[in-house]
Scaffold this active site. Sequence first.
Site, PDB file in Angstrom:
ATOM      1  N   HIS A  58       0.842  -1.192   0.000  1.00 55.97           N
ATOM      2  CA  HIS A  58       0.000   0.000   0.000  1.00 55.97           C
ATOM      3  C   HIS A  58       0.883   1.250   0.000  1.00 55.97           C
ATOM      4  O   HIS A  58       1.962   1.264   0.613  1.00 55.97           O
ATOM      5  CB  HIS A  58      -0.910   0.026   1.222  1.00 55.97           C
ATOM      6  CG  HIS A  58      -1.884  -1.103   1.273  1.00 55.97           C
ATOM      7  ND1 HIS A  58      -2.897  -1.164   2.207  1.00 55.97           N
ATOM      8  CD2 HIS A  58      -2.018  -2.220   0.503  1.00 55.97           C
ATOM      9  CE1 HIS A  58      -3.608  -2.267   2.011  1.00 55.97           C
ATOM     10  NE2 HIS A  58      -3.085  -2.926   0.994  1.00 55.97           N
ATOM     11  N   GLU A  60       0.692   4.046   1.532  1.00 63.99           N
ATOM     12  CA  GLU A  60       1.001   4.611   2.852  1.00 63.99           C
ATOM     13  C   GLU A  60       2.057   3.796   3.581  1.00 63.99           C
ATOM     14  O   GLU A  60       2.928   4.346   4.245  1.00 63.99           O
ATOM     15  CB  GLU A  60      -0.252   4.663   3.744  1.00 63.99           C
ATOM     16  CG  GLU A  60      -1.449   5.282   3.107  1.00 63.99           C
ATOM     17  CD  GLU A  60      -2.362   4.255   2.461  1.00 63.99           C
ATOM     18  OE1 GLU A  60      -2.011   3.715   1.386  1.00 63.99           O
ATOM     19  OE2 GLU A  60      -3.430   3.988   3.014  1.00 63.99           O
ATOM     20  N   CYS A  88      -5.776   1.829   5.810  1.00 67.43           N
ATOM     21  CA  CYS A  88      -6.275   0.609   6.430  1.00 67.43           C
ATOM     22  C   CYS A  88      -5.569   0.421   7.781  1.00 67.43           C
ATOM     23  O   CYS A  88      -4.684   1.191   8.152  1.00 67.43           O
ATOM     24  CB  CYS A  88      -6.032  -0.587   5.509  1.00 67.43           C
ATOM     25  SG  CYS A  88      -4.292  -1.072   5.386  1.00 67.43           S
ATOM     26  N   CYS A  91      -1.759   0.175   7.411  1.00 65.15           N
ATOM     27  CA  CYS A  91      -1.135   1.459   7.089  1.00 65.15           C
ATOM     28  C   CYS A  91      -1.230   2.444   8.248  1.00 65.15           C
ATOM     29  O   CYS A  91      -0.293   3.196   8.507  1.00 65.15           O
ATOM     30  CB  CYS A  91      -1.750   2.044   5.829  1.00 65.15           C
ATOM     31  SG  CYS A  91      -1.363   1.052   4.371  1.00 65.15           S
TER      32      CYS A  91
END
Length: 159
Positions: A58, A60, A88, A91
């Site tokens: 991801h 992030e 999420c 993250c």
Amino acid sequence: MGSINNDDQIYLKQCFELAVQAKEQGIHPFSAILVSAEGEVLLKQINGYLPNKDMTGHAERLIMTEASQMYRPEYLKDCTLYISAEPCAMCAGAIYWAGVGRVVYGLSESKLKQITGNHPENPTLDLPCRTVFSAGQRPMEIIGPIMEAAAARIHDDVW
């Protein structure tokens, strides 16, 4: 929720543009931009699922790994992380551990779940980042969702 300023909209729009660029390359349309307290863009990151199908790639999480190797938490606490979609749980944990003090995001996790459904490449966790951050031991300013309709449109025809 925290207060939104003009810079927040400017940097979040840049984040959306970065996510659209990822989409145009066939990459999941997620992005993150780390900005210093002085308004300097420190790092930019798009989703890293491809080419190796890294489910933890991801934007992030990747940007926080890089940021935590470059900067100390004492510096990052005054920085803002702009994210095209709500982080999420994974993250949010990376953001917390790196030490970023302020997060601004566009698309909510619950809206993302409506958009993606149970897509095998994005089985969205509908867990608000505020829930994760509230379990921490330091204050964080969380702003979002903002400009959510624009953030959602980035995902048209992806999932």
